[in-house]
Design a protein around this motif. Structure first.
Motif, PDB file in Angstrom:
ATOM      1  N   GLU A 223       0.859  -1.144  -0.091  1.00 50.89           N
ATOM      2  CA  GLU A 223       0.030   0.040  -0.168  1.00 50.89           C
ATOM      3  C   GLU A 223       0.818   1.132   0.150  1.00 50.89           C
ATOM      4  O   GLU A 223       2.088   1.414   0.602  1.00 50.89           O
ATOM      5  N   GLY A 224       0.433   2.443  -0.359  1.00 49.37           N
ATOM      6  CA  GLY A 224       1.141   3.385  -0.608  1.00 49.37           C
ATOM      7  C   GLY A 224       1.604   3.847  -1.841  1.00 49.37           C
ATOM      8  O   GLY A 224       1.698   3.149  -2.905  1.00 49.37           O
ATOM      9  N   GLY A 227       4.044   1.198  -3.910  1.00 49.17           N
ATOM     10  CA  GLY A 227       3.165   0.200  -4.553  1.00 49.17           C
ATOM     11  C   GLY A 227       2.480   0.650  -5.640  1.00 49.17           C
ATOM     12  O   GLY A 227       2.256   0.045  -6.551  1.00 49.17           O
ATOM     13  N   GLU A 228       2.087   1.958  -5.771  1.00 53.91           N
ATOM     14  CA  GLU A 228       1.281   2.825  -6.733  1.00 53.91           C
ATOM     15  C   GLU A 228       2.408   3.014  -7.755  1.00 53.91           C
ATOM     16  O   GLU A 228       1.960   2.687  -8.947  1.00 53.91           O
ATOM     17  N   THR A 238      -1.190  -6.444 -12.112  1.00 50.29           N
ATOM     18  CA  THR A 238      -0.925  -6.880 -10.873  1.00 50.29           C
ATOM     19  C   THR A 238      -0.136  -8.221 -10.742  1.00 50.29           C
ATOM     20  O   THR A 238       0.186  -8.790  -9.587  1.00 50.29           O
TER      21      THR A 238
END
Length: 395
Positions: A223-224, A227-228, A238
């Protein structure tokens, strides 16, 4: 396992009592003077854990020691507050258990958390292993170096320079566990006596160079921001199974100033799942840490474990020393892998190591297939690699 010094105790006595080499006990207690123990001082005994037993009717120290095949005095050392002549039903007794089994299971998805759990457990059982933090990954994960031995010859192994080659970390850690078992239990590995190596060789190990990338491949994007960013680099896909780079999309094994500009001219020019060498050499914290480590340790030889191909690359621009050929031929003999001197590839850790230090450097490509290699190959890969680990010590 910890014990407390009593009047008249010596480290030599403990070595005989627990059947552990004296030098391993000395090195497990670097703050202790071997010749002047102090009563009440805590001593770490490597290669042991403890189990707990509840006193039952009719129990004596002699009976417990006989059933558990330990000496009465080991029970006395571990239970200084118990009176052997007045044992009471329900009292807890600590029993020494010599570790004769692996605690590392490499045959599973081997991410950073699994690695750290294994390192912590080995650290507890084998306190003579020295642990250093050599840097941090982009995301702040600890880059751990483990050192074993006191010898003047420093041999280095590393794994997971590439994210989807994480099986190399598992193989290295499982062999490390087997090596420590052989040291503390005075055992051989494939007929080779291990204990003499402890004073002849210092092994330096960085089991996971790219922990962020490994976690990305195994667990998906975090997350965050990081990851983006990884998802953008992966074009929204993915599935990160083909990802070789670090979390910023830089291929860590194309980051070294050994004809870096040649690779940069023909490889991706922006962050990518694989092969992007960065905008200049040594921009990533992982590659900087590994470069600084090589300078600090003065490796006598270096082995970088990758997948796949069952080959061993051992040359760079004719700068490799003549003995590299002798060493790699032995690696090939014990593993069945094919030695290959030159390949049209530059800017790798092995290339830079040979160029800057003129010592033997090797890229060992484990297994066959498409990365990440399936765990169904793990046992076969491990058996093939044992001989290379051993040969790196005696060659």
């Amino acid at each position: 396992m910890n014990i407390k010094v009593r009047s008249g105790d010596t480290l030599w006595y403990y070595a005989n009592l627990f059947n552990i080499p004296l030098n391993l006990i000395i090195d497990s207690n670097p703050q202790v003077s071997p010749t002047s123990l102090m009563i009440g001082q805590t001593i770490k005994i490597p290669g042991y854990q403890t189990s707990s037993y509840k006193i039952q009717s009719g129990d004596t120290f002699w009976k417990i020691a006989s059933e558990r095949r330990v000496s009465i005095d080991t029970l006395a050392l571990l239970n200084p507050d118990l009176n052997p002549r007045q044992l009471q039903i329900g009292q807890q007794v600590l029993i020494p258990v010599q570790v004769t089994y692996r605690v590392v299971n490499g045959n599973r998805p081997y991410d950073f958390q699994v690695l750290m759990n294994d390192i912590n457990e080995l650290d507890e059982i084998y306190p003579f292993v020295r642990r250093e933090t050599i840097g941090q990954s982009v995301m702040g994960k600890e880059l751990v170096e483990l050192q074993i031995g006191k010898g003047p010859k420093v041999v280095h192994w590393n794994g997971s320079f590439h994210a989807n080659e994480w099986i190399t970390s598992a193989v290295i850690m499982q062999f490390l566990n087997d090596y420590l078992l052989a040291l503390t239990n005075r055992e051989n590995i494939r007929g080779l006596e291990i204990n003499p190596f402890y004073n002849q060789v210092t092994i330096s190990i960085v089991p996971m160079v790219d922990p962020d990338g490994v976690d990305l491949v195994i667990n998906g994007p975090p997350e965050g921001e990081f990851g983006e960013q990884a998802l953008r680099i992966n074009q929204g896909n993915t599935d990160f199974s083909g990802w070789k780079a670090n979390i910023r999309g830089v291929d860590l094994n194309n980051q070294y100033p050994a004809k870096w500009e040649v690779d940069a001219a023909r490889k991706p020019t922006e962050p990518a799942p694989r092969d992007f060498p960065g905008y200049q050499p040594l921009t990533e914290p992982e590659t900087v840490a590994m470069a600084e480590l090589a300078g600090a340790r003065n490796f006598e030889k270096m082995l970088a474990f990758h997948t796949q191909g069952e080959v061993i690359y051992w040359g760079y621009e004719g700068l490799e020393p003549p003995r590299s050929m002798t060493i790699v031929n032995e690696f090939g003999r014990v593993s069945g892998y094919e030695p290959i001197r030159y390949i049209d590839s530059f800017s790798g850790y092995k290339d830079w190591f040979i160029q800057d230090f003129r010592n033997p450097g090797f890229t060992v490509e484990l297994g066959l297939g498409v990365n990440p290699l399936p765990l169904s190959q793990y046992d076969e890969i491990y058996q093939e690699t044992i001989g290379i680990f051993l040969a790196s010590l005696y060659m």
